[in-house]
Design an enzyme around this catalytic site. Structure first.
Site, PDB file in Angstrom:
ATOM      1  N   SER A 148       0.835  -1.202   0.000  1.00  0.00           N
ATOM      2  CA  SER A 148       0.000   0.000   0.000  1.00  0.00           C
ATOM      3  C   SER A 148       0.864   1.245   0.000  1.00  0.00           C
ATOM      4  O   SER A 148       1.991   1.244   0.520  1.00  0.00           O
ATOM      5  CB  SER A 148      -0.877  -0.016   1.257  1.00  0.00           C
ATOM      6  OG  SER A 148      -1.411   1.259   1.523  1.00  0.00           O
ATOM      7  N   TYR A 172      -1.145   0.053  10.143  1.00  0.00           N
ATOM      8  CA  TYR A 172      -1.348  -0.635   8.863  1.00  0.00           C
ATOM      9  C   TYR A 172      -0.151  -0.420   7.948  1.00  0.00           C
ATOM     10  O   TYR A 172       0.412  -1.377   7.392  1.00  0.00           O
ATOM     11  CB  TYR A 172      -2.626  -0.103   8.221  1.00  0.00           C
ATOM     12  CG  TYR A 172      -2.912  -0.608   6.828  1.00  0.00           C
ATOM     13  CD1 TYR A 172      -3.411  -1.886   6.623  1.00  0.00           C
ATOM     14  CD2 TYR A 172      -2.714   0.210   5.716  1.00  0.00           C
ATOM     15  CE1 TYR A 172      -3.693  -2.342   5.349  1.00  0.00           C
ATOM     16  CE2 TYR A 172      -2.992  -0.236   4.443  1.00  0.00           C
ATOM     17  CZ  TYR A 172      -3.481  -1.518   4.260  1.00  0.00           C
ATOM     18  OH  TYR A 172      -3.751  -1.955   2.992  1.00  0.00           O
ATOM     19  N   LYS A 176       2.532  -3.233   6.584  1.00  0.00           N
ATOM     20  CA  LYS A 176       2.785  -3.448   5.151  1.00  0.00           C
ATOM     21  C   LYS A 176       4.262  -3.233   4.822  1.00  0.00           C
ATOM     22  O   LYS A 176       4.848  -3.976   4.023  1.00  0.00           O
ATOM     23  CB  LYS A 176       1.912  -2.508   4.312  1.00  0.00           C
ATOM     24  CG  LYS A 176       0.434  -2.902   4.297  1.00  0.00           C
ATOM     25  CD  LYS A 176       0.230  -4.223   3.576  1.00  0.00           C
ATOM     26  CE  LYS A 176      -1.238  -4.581   3.419  1.00  0.00           C
ATOM     27  NZ  LYS A 176      -1.425  -5.949   2.850  1.00  0.00           N
TER      28      LYS A 176
END
Lengths: 358, 358
Positions: A148, A172, A176
């Site tokens: 991402s 998050y 990632k």
């Protein structure tokens, strides 16, 4: 959502990475029977297929040509939590040639539930890589990891290129970024042959909203296109980086067949996309469905969401990915057309047909 | 080695981060009794203290002044593998105010033993952070993490600044980079108050060689200074980034007291150091101990080591750390003097006294 799109693309083709698909295993928390996933239209509204692994059998090594009249791939579905001990080992036991790892707790939920975010986004990813490594030196599958643009953070230049450092400002994004680093190290050591795709924010997501903080970038278009109201929590001037679900599924399929020698030690790729403001999105909505659709958007500023979004990239230099053959949309008009074709059967619902300047 | 230097520095002072040290717990695979670690000279040759945690008790909150005649800190030592389940929880049960986390499998060993590297450098680090988080919201210790310039990789500019991306080309560098990212996320979420120090290569390491690929940067000085032969596996023109063990221990002590508000979201700091070539090292050796010391260096080129070293930084812009008060040596003459003072009792062994141009 992306898993469902990918599953539809995989079941709609006979070939992946230049080989005939012999077996296809789809894994997610909840999975319908194989008969319900053999096409995009059949799975609309079905549970999200967040993890998918595709096998090209050894008998397909003969070449890249599609075999006319070849048997359809064996399709298996498995409903399970990707973090279940032993699951990763079971999934790689048949030694699939290509593994797509999309399973993730999204940004908003990873922020709200710290433990769950690390369990799914970090531990389950590492368990998958370890299960692959445990198969031994004869097995080195292509692993396509969905990453991402949330791996980036301030200070951000206007346009981000491949030398941009990883500086996530969310759990998050941290998870990632760690997944990318693990993928690179396991690839360097020869345990797998990985490619991580830093996907743009996907818009227009079909179905209902998920807990991604970026969800409104879809709902402000999707809901009005279906005659329903939507909430916009940020300013019209907010600029962001987008691709359609169709483009994202094609990115994943394309990554399965890339010659990784062309990547060098840098296994992560910024995907191409479209830089657009919320105002650009709304203008495209107006062109597609008229002013009465735009009037369904209600502004409810949320400073927390705006701050998080503003820490994400607004524009990416996707030249390296484009040179490798990845392609995205060039306007939100095109993205809206894609949504109408793929999700609404080619036309707006009755009552939402465009009446000029209504 | 660094843990032993830090332990000596901690037991040689009464204060840390502006508070009286009430309790000091030293943990490593093998630990001598407390009586054997209460000073640098007493621990010379003792097993490496790779992990150390220092407690400033609540009663020390009254101020920063050293209490004259105050009782000596309670010193505890614990011999255990940092990856032992439950150990991290036991170590933080007394809620130390400052935790130094130095435990690591070094670069060469992390490359040779993939599983051990991940178990110690990644899993044990995360277990420690999780044990701290599990203490609950009232506990937010300063955690000083020893990181490394091995988190960087090519393409490298001549001088690296704080915007340099993490691109490790070793499992060790990958594990350290992941540790930094975890530290930043746990700090951002308020579970701990972390600072990661990207240490230069430490030279001159005392004692015997470890399995770090950079070990020769110490042995080509240490061994000749002690009248013993040494092997040089790289070219004289190889440039690298250095600090002495004394400077590195001071970096760690200083980091315990830094106001983390001055760090912003960037919790990792490139430490200051000295950029020097192997030829610079040898010239300083010649000035300190004469040509007969230099003649003890035998050249045995090792392309694998040279390639790995060449992927590491040669010079770092340590301006940010210097503004925060971190200081390093400015010449290898100074580093050699430091070694002679700290490890050789202030003079070269008999037979190695300098005879000019001998």
């Amino acid at each position: 959502m992306l898993g469902r799109k990918l599953a539809a693309a995989l079941t709609g083709t006979t070939e992946l990475a230049g080989r005939r698909i012999a077996r296809l295993t789809l894994t997610d928390l909840e999975m319908p029977a194989p008969s319900a996933v053999s096409g995009a239209s059949a799975t609309a509204g079905a549970p999200v297929a967040a993890g998918a692994s595709a096998t090209s059998s050894a008998s397909a090594t003969s070449g890249a040509s599609a075999v006319s009249g070849a048997p359809a791939p064996v399709l298996q579905t498995l409903g399970a939590d990707i973090a279940t001990p032993g699951l990763a080992a079971a999934l790689v036991e048949s030694q699939p040639h290509v593994i797509f790892h999309l399973a993730a707790v999204v940004s908003g939920e990873a922020e709200a539930d710290f433990e769950k975010g690390y369990r799914i986004n970090l531990e389950a990813t590492r368990s998958l890589f370890e299960a692959i490594r445990a198969r031994g030196p004869g097995y080195r599958p292509r692993v396509v990891l969905a990453s991402s643009i949330a791996v980036f953070g301030p200070p951000l230049p206007d346009t981000i290129d491949d030398s941009q450092r990883l500086a996530p400002l969310s759990s998050y994004g941290t998870q990632k970024a760690i997944g990318e680093m693990l993928l690179a190290d396991y690839s360097r050591r020869g345990f797998l042959d990985g490619i991580a795709l830093r996907l743009p924010t996907i818009s227009i997501r079909p179905g209902s909203s998920n807990r991604a903080m970026s969800g409104f970038f879809s709902s402000i278009l999707r809901e009005p296109l279906n005659g329903r109201p939507a909430v916009l929590p940020v300013s019209d001037t907010v600029r962001h980086w987008f691709a359609s679900p169709r483009a994202a599924a094609q990115f994943l399929m394309h990554a399965a067949g890339i010659d990784s020698a062309r990547l060098g030690s840098e296994r992560s790729l910024n995907m191409p996309g479209l830089s657009a403001t919320v105002a650009d999105q709304i203008a495209a909505l107006r062109r597609a469905a008229g002013e009465h659709a735009v009037e369904l958007i209600r502004r409810e500023p949320n400073p927390a969401i705006e701050a998080m979004i503003e820490s994400w990239p607004r524009q990416i230099d996707g030249a390296r990915a484009q040179a490798l053959g990845f392609r995205a949309e060039s306007s939100f008009d095109e993205i809206i057309r894609t949504y109408i074709e793929d999700e609404l059967g080619g036309r707006l619902p009755s009552g939402m047909q465009r009446s000029h300047d209504s």
